[in-house]
Every structure is written in C-alpha cells, then in structure tokens.
Design a protein around this motif. Structure first.
Motif, PDB file in Angstrom:
ATOM      1  N   LEU A 180       0.838  -1.210   0.000  1.00  0.00           N
ATOM      2  CA  LEU A 180       0.000   0.000   0.000  1.00  0.00           C
ATOM      3  C   LEU A 180       0.871   1.258   0.000  1.00  0.00           C
ATOM      4  CD1 LEU A 180      -2.736  -1.105   2.591  1.00  0.00           C
ATOM      5  CD2 LEU A 180      -2.791  -1.339   0.097  1.00  0.00           C
ATOM      6  N   LYS A 181       1.961   1.228   0.774  1.00  0.00           N
ATOM      7  CA  LYS A 181       2.864   2.399   0.812  1.00  0.00           C
ATOM      8  C   LYS A 181       3.491   2.625  -0.560  1.00  0.00           C
ATOM      9  CE  LYS A 181       4.208   1.955   5.658  1.00  0.00           C
ATOM     10  NZ  LYS A 181       5.304   1.629   6.590  1.00  0.00           N
ATOM     11  N   GLU A 182       3.882   1.532  -1.210  1.00  0.00           N
ATOM     12  CA  GLU A 182       4.507   1.646  -2.531  1.00  0.00           C
ATOM     13  C   GLU A 182       3.517   2.231  -3.544  1.00  0.00           C
ATOM     14  OE1 GLU A 182       7.704   0.832  -2.340  1.00  0.00           O
ATOM     15  OE2 GLU A 182       8.052   1.446  -4.417  1.00  0.00           O
ATOM     16  N   SER A 191     -11.621 -11.206   5.308  1.00  0.00           N
ATOM     17  CA  SER A 191     -11.943 -11.121   6.738  1.00  0.00           C
ATOM     18  C   SER A 191     -11.720  -9.702   7.257  1.00  0.00           C
ATOM     19  CB  SER A 191     -11.107 -12.122   7.539  1.00  0.00           C
ATOM     20  OG  SER A 191     -11.427 -13.435   7.142  1.00  0.00           O
ATOM     21  N   GLY A 192     -11.725  -8.743   6.348  1.00  0.00           N
ATOM     22  CA  GLY A 192     -11.421  -7.367   6.741  1.00  0.00           C
ATOM     23  C   GLY A 192     -12.650  -6.611   7.218  1.00  0.00           C
ATOM     24  N   LEU A 193     -12.513  -5.963   8.356  1.00  0.00           N
ATOM     25  CA  LEU A 193     -13.574  -5.061   8.803  1.00  0.00           C
ATOM     26  C   LEU A 193     -13.640  -3.874   7.838  1.00  0.00           C
ATOM     27  CD1 LEU A 193     -12.792  -4.801  12.633  1.00  0.00           C
ATOM     28  CD2 LEU A 193     -14.496  -6.261  11.518  1.00  0.00           C
ATOM     29  N   ILE A 194     -14.803  -3.262   7.748  1.00  0.00           N
ATOM     30  CA  ILE A 194     -14.905  -2.048   6.924  1.00  0.00           C
ATOM     31  C   ILE A 194     -13.910  -1.003   7.435  1.00  0.00           C
ATOM     32  CG2 ILE A 194     -16.408  -0.117   6.269  1.00  0.00           C
ATOM     33  CD1 ILE A 194     -18.771  -2.100   6.328  1.00  0.00           C
ATOM     34  N   SER A 195     -13.776  -0.912   8.737  1.00  0.00           N
ATOM     35  CA  SER A 195     -12.861   0.089   9.317  1.00  0.00           C
ATOM     36  C   SER A 195     -11.409  -0.181   8.914  1.00  0.00           C
ATOM     37  CB  SER A 195     -12.993   0.116  10.836  1.00  0.00           C
ATOM     38  OG  SER A 195     -12.716  -1.159  11.375  1.00  0.00           O
ATOM     39  N   GLU A 196     -11.037  -1.469   8.844  1.00  0.00           N
ATOM     40  CA  GLU A 196      -9.664  -1.813   8.423  1.00  0.00           C
ATOM     41  C   GLU A 196      -9.458  -1.516   6.936  1.00  0.00           C
ATOM     42  OE1 GLU A 196      -9.038  -5.500  11.585  1.00  0.00           O
ATOM     43  OE2 GLU A 196      -9.904  -5.894   9.615  1.00  0.00           O
ATOM     44  N   ALA A 231      -7.078   2.093   2.755  1.00  0.00           N
ATOM     45  CA  ALA A 231      -7.207   3.152   1.734  1.00  0.00           C
ATOM     46  C   ALA A 231      -6.447   4.397   2.191  1.00  0.00           C
ATOM     47  CB  ALA A 231      -8.679   3.470   1.496  1.00  0.00           C
ATOM     48  N   GLU A 232      -6.547   4.706   3.477  1.00  0.00           N
ATOM     49  CA  GLU A 232      -5.857   5.895   4.000  1.00  0.00           C
ATOM     50  C   GLU A 232      -4.341   5.763   3.893  1.00  0.00           C
ATOM     51  OE1 GLU A 232      -7.339   8.601   4.577  1.00  0.00           O
ATOM     52  OE2 GLU A 232      -9.424   8.021   4.926  1.00  0.00           O
ATOM     53  N   TYR A 233      -3.835   4.516   3.975  1.00  0.00           N
ATOM     54  CA  TYR A 233      -2.389   4.299   3.780  1.00  0.00           C
ATOM     55  C   TYR A 233      -1.950   4.816   2.408  1.00  0.00           C
ATOM     56  CZ  TYR A 233      -0.245   1.546   7.525  1.00  0.00           C
ATOM     57  OH  TYR A 233       0.326   1.151   8.693  1.00  0.00           O
ATOM     58  N   ILE A 234      -2.696   4.416   1.392  1.00  0.00           N
ATOM     59  CA  ILE A 234      -2.311   4.788   0.019  1.00  0.00           C
ATOM     60  C   ILE A 234      -2.340   6.311  -0.118  1.00  0.00           C
ATOM     61  CG2 ILE A 234      -2.927   4.533  -2.431  1.00  0.00           C
ATOM     62  CD1 ILE A 234      -4.294   1.829  -1.609  1.00  0.00           C
ATOM     63  N   LEU A 245     -12.670   1.783  -3.824  1.00  0.00           N
ATOM     64  CA  LEU A 245     -12.873   0.576  -3.020  1.00  0.00           C
ATOM     65  C   LEU A 245     -13.588  -0.493  -3.833  1.00  0.00           C
ATOM     66  CD1 LEU A 245     -14.126   2.269   0.279  1.00  0.00           C
ATOM     67  CD2 LEU A 245     -11.790   1.501  -0.249  1.00  0.00           C
ATOM     68  N   CYS A 246     -13.375  -1.760  -3.445  1.00  0.00           N
ATOM     69  CA  CYS A 246     -14.086  -2.864  -4.106  1.00  0.00           C
ATOM     70  C   CYS A 246     -14.552  -3.880  -3.070  1.00  0.00           C
ATOM     71  CB  CYS A 246     -13.185  -3.525  -5.156  1.00  0.00           C
ATOM     72  SG  CYS A 246     -13.962  -4.940  -5.969  1.00  0.00           S
ATOM     73  N   GLU A 247     -15.856  -4.031  -2.968  1.00  0.00           N
ATOM     74  CA  GLU A 247     -16.450  -5.054  -2.088  1.00  0.00           C
ATOM     75  C   GLU A 247     -16.535  -6.353  -2.888  1.00  0.00           C
ATOM     76  OE1 GLU A 247     -17.579  -5.771   1.003  1.00  0.00           O
ATOM     77  OE2 GLU A 247     -18.403  -7.632   0.201  1.00  0.00           O
ATOM     78  N   ARG A 248     -15.871  -7.404  -2.382  1.00  0.00           N
ATOM     79  CA  ARG A 248     -15.796  -8.664  -3.135  1.00  0.00           C
ATOM     80  C   ARG A 248     -16.245  -9.876  -2.302  1.00  0.00           C
ATOM     81  NH1 ARG A 248     -13.213 -12.450  -0.805  1.00  0.00           N
ATOM     82  NH2 ARG A 248     -11.992 -13.233  -2.566  1.00  0.00           N
ATOM     83  N   GLY A 249     -17.019  -9.578  -1.256  1.00  0.00           N
ATOM     84  CA  GLY A 249     -17.523 -10.686  -0.434  1.00  0.00           C
ATOM     85  C   GLY A 249     -16.598 -10.975   0.718  1.00  0.00           C
TER      86      GLY A 249
END
Ligand code: PEP
Ligand code: MN
Length: 274
Positions: free
Chosen positions: A126-128, A143-148, A153-156, A166-170
């Motif tokens: 993400l940093k790269e 297994s990611g929380l929405i908050s995570e 995204a904030e990292y990037i 963002l992409c929700e993929r189940g």
C-alpha cells in the motif's frame, strides 16, 4: 482503537481512469477473464465485453492462489498480450499487483492497480502504491472489517496517491453455500460515510456464475459506482475461477438487465470521454 470515518454523508469524489470517471453519475462496468491465458482468449473476451458496454478490461497476470499447485498466472509472459489487446480495443486495463517490486514493471501497462483481497493488509504494498498517481482498486480483505479496509485506503492516500477506489468482493462468514457472503451493507455504508467510489465484485462475492447477475443488479440498486465481473469465452476450460465466469451470452444478458435497473435509478452506463 475503533476507526470512525470523519464525517457522515460525504459526496463521492470521482476518480478518473483514462477517459472513464468512477464515482460520477454513470455506472462503470469492468469485465474480463480472471486470468490472461493466451492472446486469442484475452482478445476474444476483450472484444465481447467492449461491444457489450464495458469500459475497463480486467485480467490477472500474477495470481494469488490458495493452492500452490493451481495456475499462478502467466506473469511477465502476459505483458505483450495485454499490450496488443489494449492497443486493439483502446480499453483501460486493471490488473492485480501482488508484490511492491512490480510497480515499475506495471507502470504504463495497467491504468489501474488492483490490490487483491489477500493483500488488503499488505502495508508495504500500500505504501509503494502511494508513491504513484495511477488509480488503485482496493479490494476488501475477505476477513477485513470495513474500518480496516478504510484505513488501508488511508495508507495509500497518506503516502501520496489520492486515487483510491474501493471494491467489495464478499467476506468469509459461517455460510458455506456460496464462496463468500456478498456484503451489500458495506456498499451502502461506504457511500454514506466516505467519499470513496465503490465497485462491487459479484463474481468473487458469490463464486457462482448463475448468481453474478442478480448480485450485480442488487449492487447497482444499493448505490455502487460500478461492477467488476469475470467473463470467459469458454468457462469450462478457464485456468482459474471458471465456475464463476460468465459466458459472453450471460454477460450480454447482464448488461441488458443492468441498463434497465440503472434507468429506474436515473443512471446510465459510463462511456469513455476523451
Ligand atoms: C481476482 O480478481 O481474480 C481475485 C483474485 O480477486 P480477490 O482478490 O477478490 O480474491
Ligand atoms: Mn478470479
């Protein structure tokens, strides 16, 4: 610490991928095979999805597979195929980057980097991706929380690249009848609480070709800014994810039904603007 988005009811900030706007009033369709397998397979799929109205082509070159014996993608051998098909169709191209060291190889080839579900927590990657300006399609970890997901995204963004979609993929739940559980809540939630455009991936969310169209329509109704869908000329011989790939006929049917749902929502399909 629980991460709370800063403000309620934010307007979506559109992101441009070439001549395609994601997060505006028009609905963006990204489509293509799970994996680039050969020039004829990729070229044929690209022609089908372009003709049916897709504006961004997908195709994995480096695949992250659960089973080490499964097809791992063509790797660098896919580059010349992708260049040729892009030149022929003029479509924008999104593909998964699996390693921070690939950024320079991908530059000029992909118009949007995909961060896969397995890499949502890969902060080095993400940093790269923060070091470039090419848009990033950030998939939610299964297994990611929405908050995570939002913090990824904030990292990037923090490292310099504001162009995040963002992409929700189940997600993984106790349910095993489908590959994943499609979290439609997440789509409505991020639209309400953040300014990120959000794309739905009904292919990985369901893992079943017959369920892709209903969930694509549901995503549109829930307010998604677009979809990313797997399509293969012959899913029975696909080297990855054939069970969830739409045939060309199924994809054309999806697009026809999608246009009717979008019309009811006063929206239309995104076109390429130069
Ligand atoms: C893919 O898009 O083919 C893929 C591997 O997706 P995900 O990272 O969501 O599993
Ligand atoms: Mn796939």
């Amino acid at each position: 610490m629980r991460y709370l988005p800063p403000k309620m009811s934010q307007d979506t900030k559109p992101i441009r991928v070439g001549g395609v706007e994601i997060g505006g009033s028009a609905f963006v369709v990204m489509a293509g095979p799970c994996s680039v397998e050969s020039l004829p397979q990729f070229a044929q799929t690209a022609d089908v999805v372009k003709k049916a109205g897709a504006v961004i082509l997908r195709g994995g070159m480096f695949k992250l597979r659960t089973n080490p014996d499964s097809f791992q993608g063509m790797g660098q051998d896919a580059f010349s195929i992708v260049r040729e098909v892009k030149a022929r169709t003029g479509l924008q191209f999104v593909s998964e980057i699996t390693d921070p060291r690939q950024v320079s190889d991908f530059t000029g080839l992909v118009d949007m980097f995909q961060v896969g579900s397995r890499n949502m927590h890969n902060y080095a990657l993400l940093k790269e991706l923060g070091q470039v300006q090419t848009p990033v399609l950030l998939k939610r970890g299964f297994s990611g929380l929405i908050s995570e997901w939002l913090q990824s995204a904030e990292y990037i963004i923090k490292y310099g690249n504001p162009n995040v979609v963002l992409c929700e993929r189940g997600i993984r739940t106790f349910e095993t009848a489908t590959r994943n559980t499609f979290d439609l809540n997440a789509i409505a939630y991020v639209k309400e609480h953040t300014s990120f455009p959000v794309i739905a991936d009904p292919s990985h969310a369901t893992g079943a070709a017959s369920l892709v169209t209903p969930m694509a329509l549901a995503a549109a109704a829930a307010g998604a800014d677009g979809i990313i869908v797997e399509v293969h000329p012959d899913p029975t011989i696909a080297l990855s994810d054939g069970f969830q790939a739409l045939t060309p006929d199924m994809f054309r049917n999806l697009m026809a039904r999608l246009e009717r749902v979008l019309a009811a929502l006063d929206r239309g399909l995104a076109k390429v603007n130069s």
